[in-house]
Design a protein around this motif. Structure first.
Motif, PDB file in Angstrom:
ATOM      1  N   SER A 192     -63.851 -16.545  36.382  1.00  0.00           N
ATOM      2  CA  SER A 192     -63.857 -17.995  36.552  1.00  0.00           C
ATOM      3  C   SER A 192     -63.232 -18.395  37.879  1.00  0.00           C
ATOM      4  O   SER A 192     -63.744 -19.266  38.589  1.00  0.00           O
ATOM      5  CB  SER A 192     -63.116 -18.662  35.393  1.00  0.00           C
ATOM      6  OG  SER A 192     -63.030 -20.052  35.572  1.00  0.00           O
ATOM      7  N   LYS A 193     -62.123 -17.755  38.233  1.00  0.00           N
ATOM      8  CA  LYS A 193     -61.458 -18.068  39.499  1.00  0.00           C
ATOM      9  C   LYS A 193     -62.330 -17.684  40.689  1.00  0.00           C
ATOM     10  O   LYS A 193     -62.314 -18.365  41.727  1.00  0.00           O
ATOM     11  CB  LYS A 193     -60.109 -17.359  39.574  1.00  0.00           C
ATOM     12  CG  LYS A 193     -59.068 -17.929  38.612  1.00  0.00           C
ATOM     13  CD  LYS A 193     -57.736 -17.214  38.764  1.00  0.00           C
ATOM     14  CE  LYS A 193     -56.684 -17.819  37.831  1.00  0.00           C
ATOM     15  NZ  LYS A 193     -55.371 -17.161  37.964  1.00  0.00           N
ATOM     16  N   ARG A 194     -63.076 -16.589  40.565  1.00  0.00           N
ATOM     17  CA  ARG A 194     -63.945 -16.180  41.668  1.00  0.00           C
ATOM     18  C   ARG A 194     -64.986 -17.242  41.982  1.00  0.00           C
ATOM     19  O   ARG A 194     -65.317 -17.477  43.149  1.00  0.00           O
ATOM     20  CB  ARG A 194     -64.650 -14.860  41.316  1.00  0.00           C
ATOM     21  CG  ARG A 194     -63.763 -13.629  41.366  1.00  0.00           C
ATOM     22  CD  ARG A 194     -64.482 -12.433  40.784  1.00  0.00           C
ATOM     23  NE  ARG A 194     -63.575 -11.322  40.549  1.00  0.00           N
ATOM     24  CZ  ARG A 194     -63.857 -10.286  39.763  1.00  0.00           C
ATOM     25  NH1 ARG A 194     -65.025 -10.243  39.131  1.00  0.00           N
ATOM     26  NH2 ARG A 194     -62.988  -9.318  39.612  1.00  0.00           N
ATOM     27  N   LYS A 195     -65.505 -17.881  40.942  1.00  0.00           N
ATOM     28  CA  LYS A 195     -66.516 -18.914  41.162  1.00  0.00           C
ATOM     29  C   LYS A 195     -65.938 -20.094  41.918  1.00  0.00           C
ATOM     30  O   LYS A 195     -66.555 -20.613  42.853  1.00  0.00           O
ATOM     31  CB  LYS A 195     -67.095 -19.372  39.825  1.00  0.00           C
ATOM     32  CG  LYS A 195     -67.912 -18.305  39.107  1.00  0.00           C
ATOM     33  CD  LYS A 195     -68.416 -18.815  37.775  1.00  0.00           C
ATOM     34  CE  LYS A 195     -69.227 -17.744  37.050  1.00  0.00           C
ATOM     35  NZ  LYS A 195     -69.704 -18.213  35.729  1.00  0.00           N
ATOM     36  N   VAL A 222     -63.135 -20.122  43.818  1.00  0.00           N
ATOM     37  CA  VAL A 222     -62.747 -19.699  45.155  1.00  0.00           C
ATOM     38  C   VAL A 222     -63.981 -19.496  46.032  1.00  0.00           C
ATOM     39  O   VAL A 222     -63.980 -19.842  47.219  1.00  0.00           O
ATOM     40  CB  VAL A 222     -61.901 -18.409  45.078  1.00  0.00           C
ATOM     41  CG1 VAL A 222     -61.692 -17.829  46.471  1.00  0.00           C
ATOM     42  CG2 VAL A 222     -60.568 -18.693  44.413  1.00  0.00           C
ATOM     43  N   GLY A 223     -65.045 -18.952  45.448  1.00  0.00           N
ATOM     44  CA  GLY A 223     -66.278 -18.768  46.218  1.00  0.00           C
ATOM     45  C   GLY A 223     -66.813 -20.085  46.746  1.00  0.00           C
ATOM     46  O   GLY A 223     -67.249 -20.170  47.910  1.00  0.00           O
ATOM     47  N   MET A 224     -66.790 -21.121  45.917  1.00  0.00           N
ATOM     48  CA  MET A 224     -67.242 -22.438  46.372  1.00  0.00           C
ATOM     49  C   MET A 224     -66.352 -22.956  47.500  1.00  0.00           C
ATOM     50  O   MET A 224     -66.851 -23.477  48.511  1.00  0.00           O
ATOM     51  CB  MET A 224     -67.230 -23.431  45.210  1.00  0.00           C
ATOM     52  CG  MET A 224     -67.713 -24.823  45.588  1.00  0.00           C
ATOM     53  SD  MET A 224     -67.357 -26.078  44.345  1.00  0.00           S
ATOM     54  CE  MET A 224     -65.583 -26.289  44.590  1.00  0.00           C
ATOM     55  N   LEU A 225     -65.042 -22.804  47.357  1.00  0.00           N
ATOM     56  CA  LEU A 225     -64.130 -23.302  48.382  1.00  0.00           C
ATOM     57  C   LEU A 225     -64.286 -22.550  49.696  1.00  0.00           C
ATOM     58  O   LEU A 225     -64.185 -23.150  50.779  1.00  0.00           O
ATOM     59  CB  LEU A 225     -62.688 -23.196  47.875  1.00  0.00           C
ATOM     60  CG  LEU A 225     -62.356 -24.038  46.646  1.00  0.00           C
ATOM     61  CD1 LEU A 225     -60.933 -23.754  46.168  1.00  0.00           C
ATOM     62  CD2 LEU A 225     -62.511 -25.524  46.944  1.00  0.00           C
ATOM     63  N   VAL A 226     -64.539 -21.256  49.625  1.00  0.00           N
ATOM     64  CA  VAL A 226     -64.761 -20.471  50.845  1.00  0.00           C
ATOM     65  C   VAL A 226     -66.001 -20.973  51.578  1.00  0.00           C
ATOM     66  O   VAL A 226     -65.999 -21.119  52.812  1.00  0.00           O
ATOM     67  CB  VAL A 226     -64.897 -18.971  50.506  1.00  0.00           C
ATOM     68  CG1 VAL A 226     -65.408 -18.190  51.715  1.00  0.00           C
ATOM     69  CG2 VAL A 226     -63.554 -18.412  50.052  1.00  0.00           C
ATOM     70  N   VAL A 227     -67.054 -21.253  50.836  1.00  0.00           N
ATOM     71  CA  VAL A 227     -68.279 -21.777  51.462  1.00  0.00           C
ATOM     72  C   VAL A 227     -68.011 -23.143  52.088  1.00  0.00           C
ATOM     73  O   VAL A 227     -68.480 -23.438  53.202  1.00  0.00           O
ATOM     74  CB  VAL A 227     -69.416 -21.869  50.424  1.00  0.00           C
ATOM     75  CG1 VAL A 227     -70.640 -22.556  51.022  1.00  0.00           C
ATOM     76  CG2 VAL A 227     -69.794 -20.485  49.933  1.00  0.00           C
ATOM     77  N   VAL A 228     -67.244 -23.999  51.409  1.00  0.00           N
ATOM     78  CA  VAL A 228     -66.920 -25.324  51.942  1.00  0.00           C
ATOM     79  C   VAL A 228     -66.163 -25.187  53.269  1.00  0.00           C
ATOM     80  O   VAL A 228     -66.456 -25.879  54.257  1.00  0.00           O
ATOM     81  CB  VAL A 228     -66.090 -26.129  50.931  1.00  0.00           C
ATOM     82  CG1 VAL A 228     -65.532 -27.399  51.568  1.00  0.00           C
ATOM     83  CG2 VAL A 228     -66.938 -26.498  49.717  1.00  0.00           C
ATOM     84  N   VAL A 229     -65.190 -24.279  53.322  1.00  0.00           N
ATOM     85  CA  VAL A 229     -64.414 -24.067  54.548  1.00  0.00           C
ATOM     86  C   VAL A 229     -65.302 -23.503  55.652  1.00  0.00           C
ATOM     87  O   VAL A 229     -65.226 -23.929  56.818  1.00  0.00           O
ATOM     88  CB  VAL A 229     -63.222 -23.136  54.272  1.00  0.00           C
ATOM     89  CG1 VAL A 229     -62.539 -22.729  55.574  1.00  0.00           C
ATOM     90  CG2 VAL A 229     -62.223 -23.812  53.355  1.00  0.00           C
TER      91      VAL A 229
END
Length: 435
Positions: free
Chosen positions: A244-247, A249-256
């Motif tokens: 769940s955390k990977r999902k 964090v993955g979204m936030l990495v793409v946003v950055v």
């Protein structure tokens, strides 16, 4: 930093220009139409998307998390930039004439710098919060009170960073062309010749791009190493938590990453203009600047799309909100109501709670091999808004088996697929989980 350098090709004297002053660049009509279309799509999309993000988070209790509050702040910063700077600045760049007055010139310049700083500081705080959450999972999460304090600090620091331009943002009237431009007139001259402007742009680049991006790369690198380290997952519960955390964090990495990609050319442009003064007088520079400016501003449009594509909760509430809007439009008689779906040709059974018949949706059946029963989503025929999740045996009879997290997740996916409002469940006191 938000002014158009190609419009600064004038001489600053006694309030106007003379006959030897070059005129600001003027676009042909076709190019104006193309740029107007591109910016109109971006501005409308950014306003609608970020407004929906704010509405979804603040209007739904389940979405009110600290991370989502920061995303709301990011949407507010994007809205402020789009509404109070981008829209007016584009008209200025397109017509080579500032018609909004000297006071709003100062406001527009201040808003551009403050909202940019608020955006990147918000992303940095989010990354640090996730960093602490992953590395110290047993520590208490950030409280809403602390979150609000940080949001206030972000805007105070952003405003302080933008404050130096307040005394110098002004308008200059060009008498020969009867044109007014909005610029930052530093004590040592206009931006293209000013040493102060160069130093300020370097500070802005360092504080709002280089340092935050470097810190976020380090934070997300450590987070990724921790979340994808299989040795740290010692139980099935930990595996699900990390997944769940990977999902998220993955979204936030793409946003950055998208933020970095959109804003880098814009920052670099102002450094190039200072080191290559002749660049600001080239015929193509206005299109180059508009392209960089559009790319930077389009980040406000892309963020809501990323939330929709990469986060199941946002996607669910986006669809629910659109369904409510369509329902309101149909209630006004603007759109013909849809034809009711045919009754499902499915098996029937006694529900065990009343003497009504129920329709069993085969598409929502999940047969767990380790379970002794088949879990099915059932719809009470007597009330189309009464969804229940029942454990049914092989003969279709309801059993008293408890509802498990797996079956409630099944119900959530069924509801998301069929776009059924989540408040149906709250009316029936039926728990369900999301990821």
């Amino acid at each position: 930093m938000s002014q158009c350098p190609s419009l600064e090709v004038i001489k600053v004297g006694d309030g106007g220009g003379d006959e030897g002053d070059p005129l600001p660049f003027q676009m042909p009509l076709l190019q104006q139409v193309l740029w107007t279309s591109a910016f109109s799509i971006m501005i409308i999309g950014a306003c609608v998307g970020n407004t929906l993000v704010i509405r979804i988070v603040l209007g739904n209790q389940r979405m009110r998390t600290t991370t989502n509050y920061f995303l709301v702040n990011l949407s507010v910063a994007d809205l402020v930039m789009t509404l109070f700077n981008c829209s007016f600045n584009f008209v200025f760049m397109l017509r080579s004439h500032w018609v909004f007055g000297r006071v709003y010139c100062t406001v527009s310049q201040f808003v551009a710098h403050a909202s940019l700083a608020a955006s990147v500081f918000t992303l940095a705080v989010i990354s640090f919060d996730r960093f602490l959450n992953v590395l110290r999972p047993l520590q208490p999460r950030m409280s809403v009170c602390v979150c609000r304090v940080l949001l206030c600090v972000i805007w105070v620091v952003a405003a302080a960073l933008a404050a130096p331009i307040l005394p110098y943002a002004t308008t200059i009237h060009y008498q020969l062309a009867n044109s007014t431009i909005c610029v930052i007139l530093w004590p040592d001259g206009l931006a293209s010749q000013s040493r102060m402007d160069y130093v300020y742009n370097v500070v802005i680049l360092t504080v709002t791009y280089v340092v935050p991006m470097t810190a976020m790369v380090v934070c997300y690198a450590v987070i990724g190493w921790k979340l994808y380290d299989r040795g740290s997952c010692k139980s099935s519960r930990q595996v699900e938590t990390f997944r769940s955390k990977r999902k998220v964090v993955g979204m936030l990495v793409v946003v950055v990453a998208v933020f970095a990609f959109c804003w880098l050319p814009y920052h670099v442009y102002f450094l190039l203009v200072h080191h290559l003064p002749g660049l600001s007088s080239r015929p193509f520079v206005q299109h180059m600047y508009l392209a960089f400016y559009w790319l930077a501003m389009s980040n406000a449009l892309v963020n809501p799309l990323l939330y929709y594509l990469l986060n199941a909760r946002f996607r669910y509430f986006f669809r629910q909100l659109f369904s409510e809007v369509r329902g309101s439009v149909r209630a006004c008689g603007c759109v013909a109501p849809p034809q009711p779906p045919p009754h499902p040709s499915l098996d029937e059974c006694q529900c065990g709670m009343s003497q009504c018949q129920i329709g069993v949706y085969q598409s929502a059946i999940v047969d767990y091999q380790s379970a002794s029963v088949t879990n099915k989503v059932v719809l009470l025929a007597g009330d189309p808004f009464a969804l229940r999740l029942q454990a049914l045996d092989g003969h279709g009879n309801a059993t008293p088996s408890p509802v498990t997290p797996e079956t409630t997740n099944l119900l959530y996916h069924y509801i998301s697929h069929h776009r059924i409002s989540h408040h149906i469940l709250s009316q029936q006191n039926t728990p369900y989980t999301t990821y």
